[in-house]
Design an enzyme around this catalytic site. Sequence first.
Site, mmCIF file in Angstrom:
data_model
loop_
_atom_site.group_PDB
_atom_site.id
_atom_site.type_symbol
_atom_site.label_atom_id
_atom_site.label_comp_id
_atom_site.label_asym_id
_atom_site.label_seq_id
_atom_site.Cartn_x
_atom_site.Cartn_y
_atom_site.Cartn_z
ATOM 1 N N HIS A 2 -16.054 16.333 -23.109
ATOM 2 C CA HIS A 2 -15.194 17.518 -23.160
ATOM 3 C C HIS A 2 -13.718 17.104 -23.248
ATOM 4 O O HIS A 2 -12.951 17.650 -24.054
ATOM 5 C CB HIS A 2 -15.453 18.366 -21.918
ATOM 6 C CG HIS A 2 -14.595 19.586 -21.787
ATOM 7 N ND1 HIS A 2 -15.032 20.842 -22.109
ATOM 8 C CD2 HIS A 2 -13.324 19.735 -21.370
ATOM 9 C CE1 HIS A 2 -14.060 21.716 -21.901
ATOM 10 N NE2 HIS A 2 -13.007 21.058 -21.444
ATOM 11 N N GLU A 3 -13.339 16.128 -22.438
ATOM 12 C CA GLU A 3 -11.934 15.687 -22.441
ATOM 13 C C GLU A 3 -11.569 14.989 -23.749
ATOM 14 O O GLU A 3 -10.493 15.209 -24.298
ATOM 15 C CB GLU A 3 -11.659 14.754 -21.253
ATOM 16 C CG GLU A 3 -11.831 15.410 -19.885
ATOM 17 C CD GLU A 3 -11.076 16.718 -19.762
ATOM 18 O OE1 GLU A 3 -10.017 16.865 -20.374
ATOM 19 O OE2 GLU A 3 -11.570 17.625 -19.051
ATOM 20 N N HIS A 30 -10.870 17.459 -26.316
ATOM 21 C CA HIS A 30 -9.505 17.988 -26.253
ATOM 22 C C HIS A 30 -8.537 17.074 -27.000
ATOM 23 O O HIS A 30 -7.625 17.533 -27.670
ATOM 24 C CB HIS A 30 -9.040 18.096 -24.796
ATOM 25 C CG HIS A 30 -9.445 19.387 -24.124
ATOM 26 N ND1 HIS A 30 -9.332 20.604 -24.737
ATOM 27 C CD2 HIS A 30 -9.930 19.642 -22.884
ATOM 28 C CE1 HIS A 30 -9.748 21.556 -23.912
ATOM 29 N NE2 HIS A 30 -10.126 20.995 -22.775
ATOM 30 N N GLU A 36 -11.278 25.851 -24.986
ATOM 31 C CA GLU A 36 -12.297 25.412 -24.031
ATOM 32 C C GLU A 36 -13.691 25.539 -24.622
ATOM 33 O O GLU A 36 -14.506 24.631 -24.501
ATOM 34 C CB GLU A 36 -12.223 26.230 -22.737
ATOM 35 C CG GLU A 36 -11.033 25.906 -21.852
ATOM 36 C CD GLU A 36 -10.942 24.424 -21.506
ATOM 37 O OE1 GLU A 36 -11.972 23.803 -21.235
ATOM 38 O OE2 GLU A 36 -9.816 23.903 -21.548
#
Lengths: 399, 188
Positions: free
Chosen positions: A143-144, A147, A225
């Site tokens: 997930h990071e 980003h 997100e």
Amino acid sequence: MWEQIRANRTKSFVLVGAMAAVLLGIGYIIGMMFFGSPIGGLFIALIIWGVMSLVAYFEGDNIFLSISRAKKIERDDHPRLYNIVEEMKIASGLEYMPAIYIIDDPAMNAFATGRDPKKAAVAVTSGLLQNLNRDELQGVIGHEIAHIKNRDVLLMTMCGVLLGTIVMISYYMMHMLFWGGISGGRRGGGGGSGGAIILLVGLVLMIVAPILARLIYYAISRKREYLADATAAQYTRYPEGLASALEKLGGSRLQPQSANEALAPMYITNPFRKKGKAATDLSSTHPPISERIRILRSMGGASFADYNASYTAVHRGGGSVMPVSALAGAGSLGIRAASSEAAVGEPSKIERTREVSDLMWKKNNYKTINCNCGTKLKVPPNIKRFTVKCPHCGTTHSV
Amino acid sequence: MAIGIGIAVLVIIVLLIVGVVVMYNGLVRLRNQMNNAWSQIDVQLKRRHDLIPNLIETVKGYAAHERETLDAVISARNMAQGAVGKGVGAQSKAEGALSGALMGLFAVAEAYPDLKANQNFLSLQEELTSTENKIAFSRQFYNDSVLTLNNKVQMFPSNIIAGMFSFSEGEFFEIEVPKEREVPKVSF
């Protein structure tokens, strides 16, 4: 498959443009109110925004990492974490290995910084390392990294600066209005009803603009997100990892000790989350955790198309979250099997806790002495004595 | 009138040239990405080959009489090393066999508590597990890149440009192992 990132950027730029328009609107009205012409106000707004942008662009990541008291770690400090980050770096096709930071905090959270993939960093709390197993950690790191890969860090930093500028200017202008009076009236010129209308419009704008900017900001953040969740599922080919991590994060009541509001969109879950908020909350940087878990768990595959289908199903036909271009030609992707814990030689929670606390001692410059009785003695860096005694067996060790 | 037509033709030609340049650059970017992804796989495969002698030494100290399993890993590793540079097909086959042999070794290791507690073994196991993952992820990225490139090479209008400048389709990298993404499971 990687084309959609560009398409998505265009959409976000439209929203950023809307925020910039709000800022310019404020500048314009300030100019009308205080200087009798829009130029001065626009000038002030742009100068403040420009300075703040430059600071955020060049120093933003350092500021964030230092206020969250993050400590940089190397491969040998925590091989598993390093490996997982490298795995996700490979899966995402990032060219550079992000720096890894660890924050001594029992609350579970993680965030990414860095204006471009070259200078990227991921930070995780020690609580996260303790509580998550390999698959879950992989989901969070995925997930990071998403980003970073989707350029969300830069986008959200710039949005945050715009928001900050708008809030700041409105705040000070309101104060000046109430305490300093309006100089525009004194200059004569228009005067009369024209001045009154400008004053009214100005007042309304000063109140509405920060709220409007904040709503746009939250909307952008929530969209990013969902996209990061979908991307993480695609990288790991294992949505359950992230879902199960989110479940653990959602179940914890601990709040991060040094979270920063400007950084909130970069965290894996909203660090300022309050319990029992409405599911369709417009004033949150993150979609509700339960909803994110539901979407991830009902994915039939691991692709963007699968995520989108699942999103639509969870929202009972409530539209789609991915841009059309991302879905074009994207079929379903298979989900891999879970790694079996025993076979990976995976440490249990107790071992993980010990591992992380040893690391934190080390990062705080404590020296470790292994006593023969199996006790690990931690010696503070500023010790004055030459010997220490083991509290368990009484053996004396020289420092 | 004639000038108007002339301008229109000129605009169309310019647009065509721009389109060709954009498509050509896109194809080059995809091909580079694919080659880069392939070299990533190579790095990880090499790392796995390098880790195995260490692993064998460590396991030997605790489970020397598991000759058969150890030999299987060693020969699979030598085969895999021999297959380097012999094309995607040969290499995927040899690497698949090596993955299988390693699974067997880790399954056997479960029966030796002392070995399982050995710090060196544990860190080797973490390294090999992660290398295995990295191979899978770089393969995944490589295959995604191949898919994107192949789509461009086959689909109109980029297929014309691809034909003109002889861009060829990429070859998928598949590792054939029974349940290859699953790490060894042990039942007693």
